[in-house]
Design a protein around this motif. Structure first.
Motif, mmCIF file in Angstrom:
data_model
loop_
_atom_site.group_PDB
_atom_site.id
_atom_site.type_symbol
_atom_site.label_atom_id
_atom_site.label_comp_id
_atom_site.label_asym_id
_atom_site.label_seq_id
_atom_site.Cartn_x
_atom_site.Cartn_y
_atom_site.Cartn_z
ATOM 1 N N ASP A 188 -2.168 -5.170 -14.185
ATOM 2 C CA ASP A 188 -1.971 -6.623 -14.143
ATOM 3 C C ASP A 188 -0.683 -7.018 -14.853
ATOM 4 O O ASP A 188 0.052 -7.901 -14.393
ATOM 5 C CB ASP A 188 -3.158 -7.329 -14.802
ATOM 6 N N SER A 189 -0.413 -6.333 -15.950
ATOM 7 C CA SER A 189 0.831 -6.598 -16.669
ATOM 8 C C SER A 189 2.038 -6.214 -15.826
ATOM 9 O O SER A 189 3.045 -6.923 -15.789
ATOM 10 C CB SER A 189 0.832 -5.823 -17.987
ATOM 11 N N LEU A 190 1.926 -5.080 -15.119
ATOM 12 C CA LEU A 190 3.006 -4.645 -14.225
ATOM 13 C C LEU A 190 3.224 -5.661 -13.108
ATOM 14 O O LEU A 190 4.366 -6.011 -12.783
ATOM 15 C CB LEU A 190 2.685 -3.270 -13.636
ATOM 16 N N LEU A 191 2.135 -6.157 -12.520
ATOM 17 C CA LEU A 191 2.262 -7.149 -11.445
ATOM 18 C C LEU A 191 2.946 -8.412 -11.927
ATOM 19 O O LEU A 191 3.783 -8.996 -11.226
ATOM 20 C CB LEU A 191 0.880 -7.493 -10.888
ATOM 21 N N THR A 192 2.599 -8.823 -13.124
ATOM 22 C CA THR A 192 3.252 -10.009 -13.697
ATOM 23 C C THR A 192 4.750 -9.769 -13.844
ATOM 24 O O THR A 192 5.580 -10.636 -13.521
ATOM 25 C CB THR A 192 2.648 -10.348 -15.071
ATOM 26 N N HIS A 193 5.088 -8.571 -14.302
ATOM 27 C CA HIS A 193 6.511 -8.219 -14.454
ATOM 28 C C HIS A 193 7.214 -8.188 -13.099
ATOM 29 O O HIS A 193 8.295 -8.766 -12.932
ATOM 30 C CB HIS A 193 6.626 -6.865 -15.146
ATOM 31 N N LEU A 194 6.604 -7.536 -12.117
ATOM 32 C CA LEU A 194 7.226 -7.421 -10.792
ATOM 33 C C LEU A 194 7.372 -8.777 -10.121
ATOM 34 O O LEU A 194 8.310 -8.992 -9.337
ATOM 35 C CB LEU A 194 6.400 -6.482 -9.906
ATOM 36 N N SER A 195 6.481 -9.689 -10.403
ATOM 37 C CA SER A 195 6.530 -11.013 -9.775
ATOM 38 C C SER A 195 7.715 -11.844 -10.243
ATOM 39 O O SER A 195 8.010 -12.886 -9.657
ATOM 40 C CB SER A 195 5.229 -11.765 -10.037
ATOM 41 N N SER A 196 8.395 -11.380 -11.277
ATOM 42 C CA SER A 196 9.588 -12.098 -11.737
ATOM 43 C C SER A 196 10.814 -11.734 -10.901
ATOM 44 O O SER A 196 11.875 -12.341 -11.060
ATOM 45 C CB SER A 196 9.855 -11.785 -13.213
ATOM 46 N N TYR A 197 10.657 -10.760 -9.992
ATOM 47 C CA TYR A 197 11.767 -10.322 -9.146
ATOM 48 C C TYR A 197 11.714 -11.023 -7.791
ATOM 49 O O TYR A 197 10.658 -11.432 -7.328
ATOM 50 C CB TYR A 197 11.730 -8.805 -8.940
ATOM 51 N N ASP A 198 12.872 -11.106 -7.172
ATOM 52 C CA ASP A 198 12.937 -11.664 -5.824
ATOM 53 C C ASP A 198 12.585 -10.623 -4.776
ATOM 54 O O ASP A 198 12.068 -10.957 -3.707
ATOM 55 C CB ASP A 198 14.359 -12.200 -5.542
ATOM 56 N N LEU A 199 12.876 -9.353 -5.079
ATOM 57 C CA LEU A 199 12.687 -8.293 -4.095
ATOM 58 C C LEU A 199 12.170 -7.040 -4.791
ATOM 59 O O LEU A 199 12.757 -6.573 -5.763
ATOM 60 C CB LEU A 199 14.013 -7.991 -3.391
ATOM 61 N N VAL A 200 11.047 -6.517 -4.292
ATOM 62 C CA VAL A 200 10.489 -5.258 -4.776
ATOM 63 C C VAL A 200 10.572 -4.243 -3.640
ATOM 64 O O VAL A 200 10.102 -4.495 -2.535
ATOM 65 C CB VAL A 200 9.026 -5.411 -5.234
ATOM 66 N N ILE A 201 11.203 -3.106 -3.928
ATOM 67 C CA ILE A 201 11.295 -2.023 -2.948
ATOM 68 C C ILE A 201 10.414 -0.888 -3.439
ATOM 69 O O ILE A 201 10.618 -0.358 -4.539
ATOM 70 C CB ILE A 201 12.751 -1.540 -2.797
ATOM 71 N N LEU A 202 9.441 -0.519 -2.657
ATOM 72 C CA LEU A 202 8.508 0.549 -3.029
ATOM 73 C C LEU A 202 8.785 1.791 -2.197
ATOM 74 O O LEU A 202 8.754 1.756 -0.965
ATOM 75 C CB LEU A 202 7.062 0.103 -2.809
ATOM 76 N N ALA A 203 9.073 2.909 -2.860
ATOM 77 C CA ALA A 203 9.169 4.214 -2.211
ATOM 78 C C ALA A 203 7.854 4.939 -2.459
ATOM 79 O O ALA A 203 7.470 5.160 -3.612
ATOM 80 C CB ALA A 203 10.343 5.005 -2.777
ATOM 81 N N ALA A 204 7.151 5.296 -1.381
ATOM 82 C CA ALA A 204 5.797 5.825 -1.547
ATOM 83 C C ALA A 204 5.475 6.874 -0.503
ATOM 84 O O ALA A 204 6.051 6.894 0.591
ATOM 85 C CB ALA A 204 4.785 4.685 -1.467
ATOM 86 N N GLY A 205 4.515 7.749 -0.856
ATOM 87 C CA GLY A 205 4.001 8.742 0.069
ATOM 88 C C GLY A 205 2.602 8.371 0.543
ATOM 89 O O GLY A 205 2.070 7.311 0.189
ATOM 90 N N GLN A 206 1.994 9.259 1.339
ATOM 91 C CA GLN A 206 0.724 8.922 1.972
ATOM 92 C C GLN A 206 -0.433 8.801 0.980
ATOM 93 O O GLN A 206 -1.490 8.271 1.308
ATOM 94 C CB GLN A 206 0.360 9.953 3.056
ATOM 95 N N HIS A 207 -0.225 9.286 -0.259
ATOM 96 C CA HIS A 207 -1.283 9.203 -1.262
ATOM 97 C C HIS A 207 -1.166 7.954 -2.138
ATOM 98 O O HIS A 207 -1.900 7.804 -3.107
ATOM 99 C CB HIS A 207 -1.258 10.451 -2.157
ATOM 100 N N ASP A 208 -0.250 7.081 -1.798
ATOM 101 C CA ASP A 208 0.039 5.931 -2.659
ATOM 102 C C ASP A 208 -0.435 4.611 -2.075
ATOM 103 O O ASP A 208 0.060 3.546 -2.440
ATOM 104 C CB ASP A 208 1.551 5.842 -2.925
ATOM 105 N N GLY A 209 -1.413 4.671 -1.160
ATOM 106 C CA GLY A 209 -1.891 3.442 -0.535
ATOM 107 C C GLY A 209 -2.433 2.448 -1.540
ATOM 108 O O GLY A 209 -2.237 1.241 -1.399
ATOM 109 N N HIS A 210 -3.104 2.964 -2.575
ATOM 110 C CA HIS A 210 -3.653 2.077 -3.597
ATOM 111 C C HIS A 210 -2.554 1.272 -4.273
ATOM 112 O O HIS A 210 -2.741 0.131 -4.670
ATOM 113 C CB HIS A 210 -4.404 2.909 -4.640
ATOM 114 N N LEU A 211 -1.365 1.897 -4.375
ATOM 115 C CA LEU A 211 -0.265 1.248 -5.066
ATOM 116 C C LEU A 211 0.257 0.060 -4.275
ATOM 117 O O LEU A 211 0.357 -1.056 -4.786
ATOM 118 C CB LEU A 211 0.849 2.266 -5.331
ATOM 119 N N TRP A 212 0.581 0.297 -2.996
ATOM 120 C CA TRP A 212 1.159 -0.830 -2.260
ATOM 121 C C TRP A 212 0.105 -1.880 -1.905
ATOM 122 O O TRP A 212 0.406 -3.058 -1.769
ATOM 123 C CB TRP A 212 1.945 -0.355 -1.042
#
Length: 607
Positions: free
Chosen positions: A96-120
């Motif tokens: 939740d703290s990470l989401l709050t931090h990321l929400s301060s950005y205009d653009l989030v780019i996520l590099a992820a593999g097939q095991h990272d569905g929970h993340l995105w």
């Protein structure tokens, strides 16, 4: 789809950058990867990314793969923060703290593999104003087992491999370095069928490639290696960098030597150099071209119309055209600072060792000057200076020293801020600017001279040129600190007739006007600010014989040289700090290192 990679890796003694010897197999593999990158979603044509200058951007990766190459290549195009999503974020409160931090950005780019569905999936909770770009890596068949509904995402790129080559090319695709034409070779998840893939419409930024893509004769690249290494060994300069690009593609970029002769810090591709007079075509000329294009500046009007400080002087009737083309009979330079000594010390009416509201402009470490010095001393000294009796080409710094004062009434914001906001940031030239010591660490900046007369210290992170120094470093004759990659962006914008990163900076006609020889009939080869090849080539010329009449660029006193050739679609950049520890070292010029490397560059592209 699986790829096998063949790398032949080696080092050279003076060149501290690891580089890779391309083989036909490597080129084929890069082609396969490039053609396999698929654009699955692209709502509002978000990809390629544009208009990043006013956006805060962060690149996020999973704990399974740091995707460091992907992150590094994103940073080649624009500034961004980076985070690797480690296990410390797995608890609900930490996430939740990470989401709050990321929400301060205009653009989030996520590099992820097939095991990272929970993340995105969790990133769907970002605030609506934060746009999310997914860059997915891994084989189609593995993703097929992962039930992820990504149709609603704004932008999604997919690559079937996650190798370093793949990460590099996906980052470049995201930034518009090449057209996306990939189509799925098999079904991806329940959503996307075999053959699916969206296309992009335009290339908007420089591409990083290997020489083989362009049919480069690599024998001449070895010649360049040898010339640069020899310059280091001969102590013509402690360090240097060479960058070459053709057809909008960087195919050679290497760093040689060390920051200083003690060999403590190796030269790096991201090093920031004082480019001296290269500033003449990369600082004040940029806003001047814009104001000319807008009809606010007339190149042939009397100078006094734009600079009241010279009223009644012998410069009333000079024109910007003659000044920019070094046809105005101005003296080569004026040693402003040499008038400032009283009893061997700098005048305390203008200089102070402490920064304050009164002494606010930096000259060097622990040395500051009053902003009023510009009008009270520099402009008045310029107005009173004599004109040469000689007509024709007479190279002078002075017109560019006063250029910021000419521009001041048009910009409506500080000169340095105007350049940063209107040009460097939109270009993605985020390491470019003045007085970098206040923005970057000293180890990222290459030092220049050990100045024992004026500043009495090693000049490091402050401008080397004395005339620019007494203006706080904010001049147009010198003052810019930048990297080879940032300069490549500026030169590519010039070659693109004023367009780069999806933004038009100038009309094509403006570029043609400023890069054209202005007084050829008098034997003056110069454009408006831009240097040009000799009107009649000779062996003593400052450019390769192959340089076309349409080409342009500039040299710099600190040992720099940049050149762009529209006819050959070629960019050549040479950076060095040959003035360390003293400007008396002229070996770089005596050995004609910059010219000989330019000649090899032209020969490398000849068929």
């Amino acid at each position: 789809m699986m790829f096998a990679f063949l790398w032949v890796v080696f080092f050279c003694s003076a060149c501290h950058t690891v580089f890779f010897q391309p083989s036909s197999r490597l080129w084929q593999e890069r082609q396969l990867i490039e053609s396999s990158i698929c654009l699955l979603e692209n709502k509002n044509e978000l990809v390629p990314l544009k208009g990043l200058e006013n956006k805060r951007m962060i690149v996020l990766s999973s704990p399974e793969n740091s995707y460091s190459t992907f992150k590094n290549f994103v940073l080649k195009y624009h500034t961004a923060d980076t985070i690797s999503f480690g296990r410390e974020f797995l608890s609900p409160s930490a996430f939740d703290s990470l989401l709050t931090h990321l929400s301060s950005y205009d653009l989030v780019i996520l590099a992820a593999g097939q095991h990272d569905g929970h993340l995105w999936r969790a990133l769907q909770k970002l605030k609506p104003k934060t746009r999310l770009v997914l860059c997915l890596f891994g084989e189609e068949k593995r993703w097929h087992l992962t039930q992820l509904a990504i149709k609603e995402q704004e932008a999604v790129l997919f690559c079937p491999v996650a190798s370093t080559n793949a990460q590099e090319l996906v980052a470049q695709a995201l930034m518009g370095a090449f057209l996306l034409r990939g189509q799925l070779e098999s079904q991806l998840m329940p959503t996307y069928q075999e053959g699916y893939g969206l296309f992009t419409k335009e290339v908007i930024r420089l591409k990083y490639t290997i020489p083989e893509e362009l049919g480069i004769n690599e024998r001449y690249l070895e010649v360049i290696d040898s010339l640069a290494e020899s310059a280091i060994i001969a102590r013509a300069t402690p360090s240097c960098q060479v960058l070459l690009a053709k057809n909008g593609k960087i195919f050679y970029h290497k760093a040689f030597g060390h920051h200083t002769y003690d060999s403590l810090q190796k030269a790096s591709l991201t090093d920031i150099y004082d480019v001296a007079s290269v500033s003449k075509i990369t600082t004040g000329l940029l806003p001047l071209m814009r104001f000319y294009e807008q009809g606010r500046v007339n190149l042939d009007s009397p100078l006094v119309q734009y600079l009241s400080a010279i009223r009644g002087s012998n410069k009333d009737s000079l024109t910007l055209r003659s000044i920019l083309a070094h046809q105005a009979r101005l003296q080569a330079s004026l040693p402003f600072y040499s008038y400032d000594f009283k009893d061997g010390k700098l005048d305390p009416n203008y200089y102070s060792q402490d920064s304050s509201a009164v002494f606010s402009l930096p000259v060097a470490k622990n040395l500051y000057i009053k902003p009023s010095y510009y009008k009270e001393v520099a402009l008045q000294t310029f107005a009173k200076s004599r004109l040469s009796d000689k007509k024709g080409l007479l190279y002078s710094d002075l017109g560019f020293v006063v250029l910021p004062a000419i521009l001041d009434s048009f910009m409506r914001k500080p000169y340095k801020d105007y350049l940063q906001e209107e040009f460097y940031a939109p270009l993605g030239a985020w390491r470019s600017g003045f007085n970098p010591i206040f923005r970057f660490g000293a180890k990222e900046i290459v030092p220049t001279e050990l100045d024992m007369y004026f500043r009495k210290q090693l000049v490091h992170g402050y401008v080397h040129d004395e005339s620019a120094a007494v203006l706080g470093g904010y001049s147009a004759n010198a003052g810019l600190f930048t990297t080879a990659e940032d300069l490549a962006k500026i030169l590519q914008m010039y070659l693109n007739k004023g367009k780069y990163a999806g933004k038009r900076f100038f009309e094509a006609a403006t570029m043609d006007t400023f890069t054209r020889c202005q007084f050829c009939e008098t034997g003056n080869r110069r454009g408006l600010g831009f240097d040009k090849p000799a009107i009649q080539y000779s062996r003593s010329a400052h450019t390769a014989q192959e340089a076309s009449a349409a080409s342009f660029g500039h040299l710099g006193f600190t040992g720099t040289y940049i050149w762009a050739d529209p006819q050959h679609d070629l960019i050549y950049i040479f950076l060095s700090n040959r003035v360390y520890p003293t400007r008396e070292n002229n070996l770089l010029s005596d050995r004609r290192v910059r010219l000989r490397i330019m000649e090899a560059a032209y020969r490398s592209i000849s068929k």
